[in-house]
Design an enzyme around this catalytic site. Structure first.
Site, mmCIF file in Angstrom:
data_model
loop_
_atom_site.group_PDB
_atom_site.id
_atom_site.type_symbol
_atom_site.label_atom_id
_atom_site.label_comp_id
_atom_site.label_asym_id
_atom_site.label_seq_id
_atom_site.Cartn_x
_atom_site.Cartn_y
_atom_site.Cartn_z
ATOM 1 N N SER A 286 0.862 -1.185 0.000
ATOM 2 C CA SER A 286 0.000 0.000 0.000
ATOM 3 C C SER A 286 0.892 1.225 0.000
ATOM 4 C CB SER A 286 -0.841 0.001 1.279
ATOM 5 O OG SER A 286 -1.526 1.228 1.422
ATOM 6 N N TYR B 24 -2.482 0.457 10.600
ATOM 7 C CA TYR B 24 -2.384 -0.030 9.214
ATOM 8 C C TYR B 24 -0.970 0.202 8.686
ATOM 9 C CZ TYR B 24 -3.840 -0.705 4.296
ATOM 10 O OH TYR B 24 -3.976 -1.144 2.998
HETATM 11 P P1 NAP Z 1 -11.646 -5.282 -0.272
HETATM 12 O O1 NAP Z 1 -12.549 -5.110 -1.427
HETATM 13 O O2 NAP Z 1 -12.180 -5.059 1.113
HETATM 14 O O3 NAP Z 1 -10.970 -6.706 -0.369
HETATM 15 C C1 NAP Z 1 -10.309 -7.322 0.716
HETATM 16 C C2 NAP Z 1 -10.259 -8.803 0.454
HETATM 17 O O4 NAP Z 1 -9.531 -9.437 1.512
HETATM 18 C C3 NAP Z 1 -11.639 -9.432 0.401
HETATM 19 O O5 NAP Z 1 -11.708 -10.275 -0.721
HETATM 20 C C4 NAP Z 1 -11.719 -10.233 1.693
HETATM 21 O O6 NAP Z 1 -12.490 -11.414 1.448
HETATM 22 C C5 NAP Z 1 -10.251 -10.597 1.895
HETATM 23 N N1 NAP Z 1 -9.948 -10.972 3.275
HETATM 24 C C6 NAP Z 1 -10.071 -10.216 4.390
HETATM 25 N N2 NAP Z 1 -9.733 -10.947 5.469
HETATM 26 C C7 NAP Z 1 -9.415 -12.186 5.014
HETATM 27 C C8 NAP Z 1 -9.018 -13.389 5.638
HETATM 28 N N3 NAP Z 1 -8.874 -13.487 6.972
HETATM 29 N N4 NAP Z 1 -8.760 -14.475 4.876
HETATM 30 C C9 NAP Z 1 -8.910 -14.407 3.531
HETATM 31 N N5 NAP Z 1 -9.287 -13.304 2.871
HETATM 32 C C10 NAP Z 1 -9.549 -12.205 3.617
HETATM 33 O O7 NAP Z 1 -10.401 -4.268 -0.402
HETATM 34 P P2 NAP Z 1 -9.250 -4.116 -1.506
HETATM 35 O O8 NAP Z 1 -9.013 -2.680 -1.644
HETATM 36 O O9 NAP Z 1 -9.519 -4.924 -2.705
HETATM 37 O O10 NAP Z 1 -8.008 -4.723 -0.695
HETATM 38 C C11 NAP Z 1 -7.115 -5.668 -1.232
HETATM 39 C C12 NAP Z 1 -5.706 -5.389 -0.738
HETATM 40 O O11 NAP Z 1 -5.288 -4.114 -1.230
HETATM 41 C C13 NAP Z 1 -5.549 -5.315 0.778
HETATM 42 O O12 NAP Z 1 -4.330 -5.946 1.140
HETATM 43 C C14 NAP Z 1 -5.472 -3.834 1.058
HETATM 44 O O13 NAP Z 1 -4.791 -3.550 2.243
HETATM 45 C C15 NAP Z 1 -4.731 -3.357 -0.176
HETATM 46 N N6 NAP Z 1 -4.851 -1.942 -0.533
HETATM 47 C C16 NAP Z 1 -6.055 -1.356 -0.773
HETATM 48 C C17 NAP Z 1 -6.095 0.002 -1.100
HETATM 49 C C18 NAP Z 1 -7.386 0.730 -1.352
HETATM 50 O O14 NAP Z 1 -7.390 1.973 -1.354
HETATM 51 N N7 NAP Z 1 -8.487 0.037 -1.593
HETATM 52 C C19 NAP Z 1 -4.918 0.736 -1.204
HETATM 53 C C20 NAP Z 1 -3.705 0.092 -0.974
HETATM 54 C C21 NAP Z 1 -3.683 -1.242 -0.657
HETATM 55 P P3 NAP Z 1 -13.460 -12.136 2.506
HETATM 56 O O15 NAP Z 1 -14.067 -11.078 3.358
HETATM 57 O O16 NAP Z 1 -14.444 -12.850 1.620
HETATM 58 O O17 NAP Z 1 -12.573 -13.090 3.250
#
Ligand code: NAP
Length: 241
Positions: free
Chosen positions: A137, A150
């Site tokens: 991130s 975070y």
């Molecule tokens: P999201 O739509 O909330 O997706 C998060 C995913 O993680 C979901 O598919 C969730 O699936 C899964 N997850 C959460 N806890 C889990 C567990 N214990 N075991 C297995 N899967 C789990 O958010 P996103 O933005 O796509 O996030 C994906 C990654 O990108 C994360 O690492 C986040 O920190 C990173 N990121 C996001 C942003 C942003 O602005 N959105 C920016 C930088 C980095 P289930 O709930 O079905 O398990």
């Protein structure tokens, strides 16, 4: 596991957190390029839908459970790509008001989840001349007020990614970290524990990345020739720096 069994004539990618957001878009981008994707996360209905759409295999996975990680690993003979994407944030309290349960959740999912998955699949990845891509991130290199829990988790995940890269220089495995800025997904809904108004405010009236933008960076890093290691990609919307 969903009905689609894992073929032995295709490259196999495991994408964690593939039930929504960046992981779901990554499953689609990789499938389009000919990968067979193991679509892994906790929400069964969602991973099954993504697996149907992408011709992949849904496997329920909780990266905070060693048993769950081991069960997934035991179903795979071969793995060419592991995208450690499962993760997220909870809360935005100051350090003074830190909620340690939230901190523990963030460390468990983002850091230990990545270690559990990598450790479980590393021998298979090396045997396949494979690739580990960890989703960091902007918070993995830029501190911000309210971000300490975070930040600590994503800085930590970044540290383990760099150590992994160093420990396997000379082995047939690539290691990449991709650091997105603001991406419009369910990320903020999770962070604000279901408060849709607060979540929407994060993205309102701004240029945001889409999940597909980040998926494209992941697809591209994975598509490089085997001797090319993309160490790190920082990807932001134009109006964020
Ligand atoms: P999201 O739509 O909330 O997706 C998060 C995913 O993680 C979901 O598919 C969730 O699936 C899964 N997850 C959460 N806890 C889990 C567990 N214990 N075991 C297995 N899967 C789990 O958010 P996103 O933005 O796509 O996030 C994906 C990654 O990108 C994360 O690492 C986040 O920190 C990173 N990121 C996001 C942003 C942003 O602005 N959105 C920016 C930088 C980095 P289930 O709930 O079905 O398990």
């Amino acid at each position: 596991m969903s009905s689609m069994s894992i073929p032995n004539d295709k490259k196999i990618a495991v994408v964690t957190g593939a039930s929504s957001g960046i992981g779901k878009a990554t499953a689609a981008a990789l499938a389009q390029e000919g990968w067979h994707v193991v679509v892994a996360a906790r929400r069964k209905d969602k991973i099954e839908a993504v697996a149907r759409e992408t011709g992949g295999t849904a496997i329920e996975l909780d990266v905070t459970s060693q048993e769950s990680v081991d069960a997934l690993a035991s179903q795979l003979d071969r793995v060419d790509l592991l995208v450690n994407n499962a993760g997220g944030a909870k809360g935005m309290e100051s350090v003074k008001d830190a909620d340690l349960e939230d901190w523990q959740w963030m460390y468990d999912v983002n850091v230990l989840g990545t270690v559990r998955m990598t450790r479980a699949l590393l021998d298979k990845l090396i045997a396949a001349e494979g690739h580990v891509i960890n989703i960091g991130s902007m918070a993995a290199f830029t501190a911000y007020a309210g971000g300490a829990g975070y930040n600590a988790a994503k800085f930590g995940e970044g540290a383990l990614t760099r150590v992994l890269r160093l420990e396997h220089v000379g082995d047939p495995v690539r290691v990449t970290q991709i650091d997105p800025g603001r991406v419009e997904t369910d990320f903020s809904l999770v962070r604000f524990k279901g408060d849709q108004e607060k979540a929407d405010a994060v993205y309102a009236d701004k240029l945001n990345l889409s999940a597909a933008d980040v998926a494209e960076a992941i697809r591209w890093a994975a598509a490089q020739p085997k001797h090319v290691n993309i160490d790190r990609i920082h990807i932001m919307p134009r109006d964020q720096a």
